[in-house]
Design a protein around this motif. Structure first.
Motif, mmCIF file in Angstrom:
data_model
loop_
_atom_site.group_PDB
_atom_site.id
_atom_site.type_symbol
_atom_site.label_atom_id
_atom_site.label_comp_id
_atom_site.label_asym_id
_atom_site.label_seq_id
_atom_site.Cartn_x
_atom_site.Cartn_y
_atom_site.Cartn_z
ATOM 1 N N GLN A 178 30.316 44.561 28.355
ATOM 2 C CA GLN A 178 31.859 45.090 28.199
ATOM 3 C C GLN A 178 31.814 46.356 27.692
ATOM 4 O OE1 GLN A 178 33.337 42.889 29.781
ATOM 5 N NE2 GLN A 178 34.582 42.104 28.266
ATOM 6 N N ARG A 187 29.565 34.404 26.831
ATOM 7 C CA ARG A 187 30.243 33.159 27.188
ATOM 8 C C ARG A 187 29.445 31.967 26.862
ATOM 9 N NH1 ARG A 187 33.093 34.184 32.608
ATOM 10 N NH2 ARG A 187 34.250 35.629 31.388
ATOM 11 N N ARG A 198 39.173 28.859 30.508
ATOM 12 C CA ARG A 198 38.272 27.816 31.209
ATOM 13 C C ARG A 198 37.393 27.362 30.336
ATOM 14 N NH1 ARG A 198 35.265 27.633 35.123
ATOM 15 N NH2 ARG A 198 36.115 26.049 36.309
ATOM 16 N N GLN A 220 34.289 32.928 24.160
ATOM 17 C CA GLN A 220 33.438 34.429 24.239
ATOM 18 C C GLN A 220 33.294 35.102 22.984
ATOM 19 O OE1 GLN A 220 35.111 35.388 28.493
ATOM 20 N NE2 GLN A 220 35.514 36.824 26.993
ATOM 21 N N ARG A 252 34.763 34.834 47.850
ATOM 22 C CA ARG A 252 35.085 33.631 47.232
ATOM 23 C C ARG A 252 35.166 32.550 48.480
ATOM 24 N NH1 ARG A 252 37.150 33.737 41.721
ATOM 25 N NH2 ARG A 252 37.498 31.592 42.030
ATOM 26 N N LYS A 258 37.873 30.787 48.801
ATOM 27 C CA LYS A 258 39.228 30.779 49.279
ATOM 28 C C LYS A 258 39.351 31.573 50.822
ATOM 29 C CE LYS A 258 40.249 34.398 45.977
ATOM 30 N NZ LYS A 258 40.831 34.883 44.905
ATOM 31 N N LEU A 315 36.370 46.109 33.476
ATOM 32 C CA LEU A 315 36.961 46.422 34.519
ATOM 33 C C LEU A 315 38.484 46.471 34.474
ATOM 34 C CD1 LEU A 315 35.141 43.159 36.232
ATOM 35 C CD2 LEU A 315 34.533 45.598 36.290
ATOM 36 N N ASN A 327 42.008 41.148 38.714
ATOM 37 C CA ASN A 327 40.983 39.973 38.702
ATOM 38 C C ASN A 327 41.548 38.781 38.071
ATOM 39 O OD1 ASN A 327 38.711 40.843 39.981
ATOM 40 N ND2 ASN A 327 38.326 42.279 37.875
ATOM 41 N N ALA A 328 42.844 39.058 37.540
ATOM 42 C CA ALA A 328 43.636 37.774 37.050
ATOM 43 C C ALA A 328 43.175 36.825 36.037
ATOM 44 C CB ALA A 328 44.223 36.978 38.419
ATOM 45 N N CYS A 329 42.436 37.285 35.180
ATOM 46 C CA CYS A 329 41.565 36.255 34.272
ATOM 47 C C CYS A 329 42.926 35.680 33.294
ATOM 48 C CB CYS A 329 40.726 36.913 33.467
ATOM 49 S SG CYS A 329 39.359 37.897 34.306
#
Ligand code: HEM
Ligand code: SF4
Lengths: 551, 171, 105
Positions: free
Chosen positions: A48, A55, A88, A92, A250, A252, A422, A459-461
């Motif tokens: 980081q 995690r 999820r 962390q 991914r 998707k 990020l 990234n939409a975490c």
């Protein structure tokens, strides 16, 4: 609660000793960072901004009290005294030292906790409904199946180097608390007309740069075939998923590029080859796993105990009870959600002291069990109703009784630029400011159910696409700018939000959210009409007008 | 690059040919897929063993008709992050019953040995000498396996069933 | 901030340093003129043109055991020679999170 047997314990220990060797080789220079990176990721270690981040998996969100205490211990001994619960069912730690990680893992292994595959391009933690096994009306405890799949996907010899990460979620309730439609594979546990357990299989959901809602590729896969069916999906993905571009890797994208129909045909063809193999699971195997989940010996208790009746006079208690306590499948018991969203606090953080104290409370009031949900809150799954007032008092002392579950201040936020390498912009301070703006409980209650989700980059975490109000941090000329969407949702009617207009600056975000909320309060037809329903009825326009009229 | 086969570091009897290297008189050769496919009959007639190097994005079905005739199949890991060849290996072993040498080539580190053994590889072109030397030790690192694959190791689920039944007999 | 991890071409606009995270514990470090790493920005080697930046980065990348993920980051150099981070991201890396941590250290 699933009890590890000798076999599971051996594997986790073997994994720890392998990682110890890998860290040693890394620190001596025998492994380059390029070689080591994937190995550390497979053990949950990111880099980081300030340090390594570690995690740890909490499979299907179920924790025993000794496990929660072990997490507190890791926070205290190897980190800075706190941890961050993610969306999820992971936790962390933000300040871990690589050289100490093998010891931290070994400490966790003693209580059956691991960090295997919590990052990297492999099968991630298989998540489930945090109310599994206790929710009324649930078809069957989905964790039995999560555990079966967890085992099958752990150190899988074929699928540990996939094109990209791979996430599976399972739900067994009509109300989807596991967000299965935004997973690579979403499994909806159902029964067929013969009463046999099976799954509706959805594939190709995900957020990130190109958000997709998962599509059903098979309406019923018998439970005995679920491993072979998943294996077939993974085999198709492993071979044909794109590896030339990380943003298109991914599943998707594969599903989208092939089309759902062609993709499901490929899977079907592969599946026919392998369904009658050793992957077929007989009932005995399921029974064996089921037998290692223990359930409390519930007492026969009244629906409405005196303690609860008396406490009802206390307005603060009532405010908390109304919003944090949910019905349990057993009479006289409740599921208690514990908000990790105090006013002004970083969403999802808990200190080692809170974890320890909560473990004590769980021992006292919840048969030693804690749950972790995707909203970054915790839950005590088996609280006798008569104990609710006492529990509330104890939680309040710990700062864990904020009565805001599902309200506007129950915000999901990613770590953002404060931690994440990020990130384009900060997320947590935005969340903190919003919790201060809406700190008044009467106001929050008046607004009703409203989910705000914040991500610090595409990234939409923080699941901003599926927030009723979604906030995405981007960068413009070196400044933090936030794009705001409304109308997304993550439940069984999952939908992606729509942008309301140009991005706004850091300092303006809370004002804009206030404007949106005011517009909603003025526009709703009746108090029961939820924000999300008003948006559905009226679309983005009236909100956009309100927000940009003065800007 | 050391070759590990049968658990030991061995001399590699195969010579790798490029698409256009002249065919040597005798000796064992490993031939790139496209050359092999276009000239299989001639290649297979010569003295010496013939193996094929099969890229990880080429359909394995195309190789199936030759499986009884080749002495080795070399699958490719362009980087260790690219796991396509694991699927190819399992298909070769488990679906098409290929029994010859199955070689892992490319970026091969000790950290992949267990996965590779389980997927059916039995020979390894290892990048680093130290990793090759650590082969046996690394291969034994794990004693528990959750998935059934063609290598026949007993899975955890299976072992539990055995335990259950033996307990059942005892009581 | 566009993540510098996506840094592709090296072209600097002003004084810059090379920063990374120390391998064994992960803390933020800066490349020094003495070919080592320091946690103290004031000890960082300053580069002022793209060629020097490239060279400093190449040397840093080569020291993979010492620190990981090196990249070039902008700084501001005051008249007194004091070095300050050149953007919010680097500011946060230097001084820590902008939010109160649950536990003060
Ligand atoms: C702090 C370090 C983190 C990093 C570097 C990171 C990185 C990423 C990346 C790159 C993606 C997009 C993957 C893709 O679409 O291919 C992603 C997705 C995701 N992240 Fe994180 N993340 C971090 C922390 C978190 C945290 C703290 C949470 C929960 C609060 C989280 C939850 C998620 C979820 C749920 C997704 C799924 C979106 C999807 O599957 O499309 N992440 N993460
Ligand atoms: S959304 Fe972006 S900023 Fe937030 S945690 Fe994920 S990668 Fe980091």
């Amino acid at each position: 609660m699933y009890a590890y047997d000798e076999i599971d314990r051996t594997l986790v220990n073997e994994r720890v000793s392998e990682f110890r060797d890998q860290v040693k080789r890394r620190l001596s220079g025998e492994l380059t960072e390029d070689e080591f990176k994937i190995l550390r990721l497979q053990n949950g270690v990111y880099l980081q901004l300030h340090a390594y981040m570690f995690r740890v998996a909490i499979p299907y969100g179920t924790l025993a009290t000794n496990q929660l205490r072990a997490l507190a211990h890791v926070a205290r001994k190897y980190d800075r005294g706190y941890g961050h619960f993610t969306t999820r069912q992971n936790i962390q730690f933000n300040w871990i030292k690589l050289a100490e990680l093998p010891d931290a893992l070994a400490d966790l292994a003693k209580v059956g906790i691991h960090a295997m595959q919590t990052s990297g391009n492999n099968m991630r933690n298989v998540t489930s409904d945090q109310w599994a096994g206790v929710a009324p009306g649930e078809i069957e405890d989905p964790r039995i199946w999560s555990e079966l799949i967890r085992q099958h996907t752990t150190l899988h010899p074929e699928f540990s180097f996939l094109p990209r990460k791979f996430k599976i979620a399972i739900t067994a309730s009509d109300h989807d608390r596991a967000a299965i439609k935004i997973h690579d594979i979403g499994l909806r546990l159902i029964k067929n007309e013969k009463g046999e357990t099976g799954f509706g299989v959805l594939v190709g959901g995900g957020l990130g740069r190109t958000p997709f809602i998962a599509k059903t590729i098979k309406h019923f896969v018998h439970g005995r075939d679920i491993l072979s069916y998943i294996e077939a999906i993974l085999r198709v993905y492993n071979q044909y998923g794109r590896r030339d571009n990380i943003y298109k890797a991914r599943i998707k994208i594969l599903v989208h590029e092939l089309g759902t129909e062609k993709f499901s045909r490929e899977v079907e063809e592969e599946w026919q080859h392998i369904r009658n193999s050793l992957l077929q699971i007989d009932d005995e195997v399921i029974e064996d796993i089921r037998s290692r989940f223990t359930y409390p010996a519930y007492e026969k208790l009244p629906h409405m105990p005196d303690e609860l009746r008396q406490a009802a006079a206390d307005r603060d208690f009532e405010a908390w009870r109304k919003n944090s306590v949910a019905p349990h499948k057993v009479q006289g018991y409740s599921i208690v959600t514990i908000s990790l969203k105090p006013t002004g606090g970083p969403p999802g953080d808990a200190t080692a002291e809170q974890m320890d104290a909560l473990a004590d409370l769980a021992d006292k009031y919840s048969f030693g069990e804690i749950r972790v949900g995707h909203e970054q809150n915790l839950a005590l799954p088996h609280v006798a109703k008569r104990d609710l007032p006492a529990l509330w008092k104890s939680l309040d002392k710990l700062g864990l009784a904020t009565p805001n579950v599902n309200l506007i201040t129950d915000i999901i936020a990613c770590p953002g630029l404060d931690y994440c390498s990020l990130a384009n912009a900060r997320s947590i301070p935005i969340a903190q400011e919003l919790t201060r703006r809406f700190a008044n409980h009467e106001l929050a209650n008046l607004i009703g159910r409203l989910h705000i989700n914040i991500s610090g980059c595409i990234n939409a975490c923080g699941h901003h696409h599926v927030g009723h109000i979604g906030i995405l941090g981007v960068e413009k000329n070196g400044e933090e700018v936030y794009q705001i969407t409304i109308g997304g949702r993550a439940d069984e009617s999952a939908a992606l939000g729509n942008l309301i207009g140009p991005g706004v600056k850091f300092d303006e975000v809370a004002d804009v959210v206030e404007d949106i909320v005011e517009a909603y309060l003025a526009l709703r037809e009746r108090p029961e009409e939820l924000f999300i329903e008003t948006v559905k009825r009226l679309g983005v326009e009236p909100f956009k007008e309100r927000v940009y009229a003065t800007r | 690059m050391p070759l590990v086969n049968g658990g030991k570091i061995v001399d590699d009897s195969f010579v790798k040919l490029a698409v256009d290297t002249p065919l040597p008189e005798g000796g064992d050769i490993l031939v790139p897929a496209e050359r092999f496919v276009s000239d299989a009959d001639a290649l297979l007639k010569r003295a010496g063993k013939v193996g094929v190097i099969w890229p990880n994005n080429r359909d394995i079905d195309e190789l199936v008709p030759y499986l009884g005739k080749v002495a080795a199949v070399a699958l490719v890991f362009p980087t260790f992050r690219d796991g396509r060849a694991y699927s190819q290996a399992r298909l070769l072993r488990e679906r098409y019953n290929y029994r010859g040498e199955l070689r892992a080539t490319g970026q091969i580190l000790r950290d992949q040995f267990v996965f590779m053994l389980r997927a059916g590889f039995d020979s390894f072109e290892v990048k680093k000498q130290a990793d090759a030397e650590a082969f046996m030790q690394t291969a034994k690192r794990y004693s528990v396996f959750y998935q059934p694959t063609g290598d026949g190791r007993v899975t955890a689920l299976h072992r539990r069933m055995q335990l259950r039944h033996s307990e059942g007999v005892g009581t | 901030m566009t993540s510098p991890l996506e840094q592709k071409k090296i072209k600097i606009a002003g004084p810059s340093v090379v920063t990374a995270n120390r391998t064994w514990d992960g803390i933020v470090v800066y490349r020094t003129a003495a070919k080592g790493w320091s946690a103290d920005l004031s000890e960082a080697a300053i580069v002022r043109n793209s060629d020097d930046a490239k060279a400093l980065l190449a040397e840093s990348v080569a020291d993979d055991v010492g620190a990981i993920g090196p990249y070039i980051a902008p700084v501001q150099v005051g008249e007194d020679g004091k070095i300050e981070p050149g953007n919010l991201r680097e500011q946060i890396r230097r001084t820590g999170v902008t939010i109160g941590q649950p536990v003060q250290v």
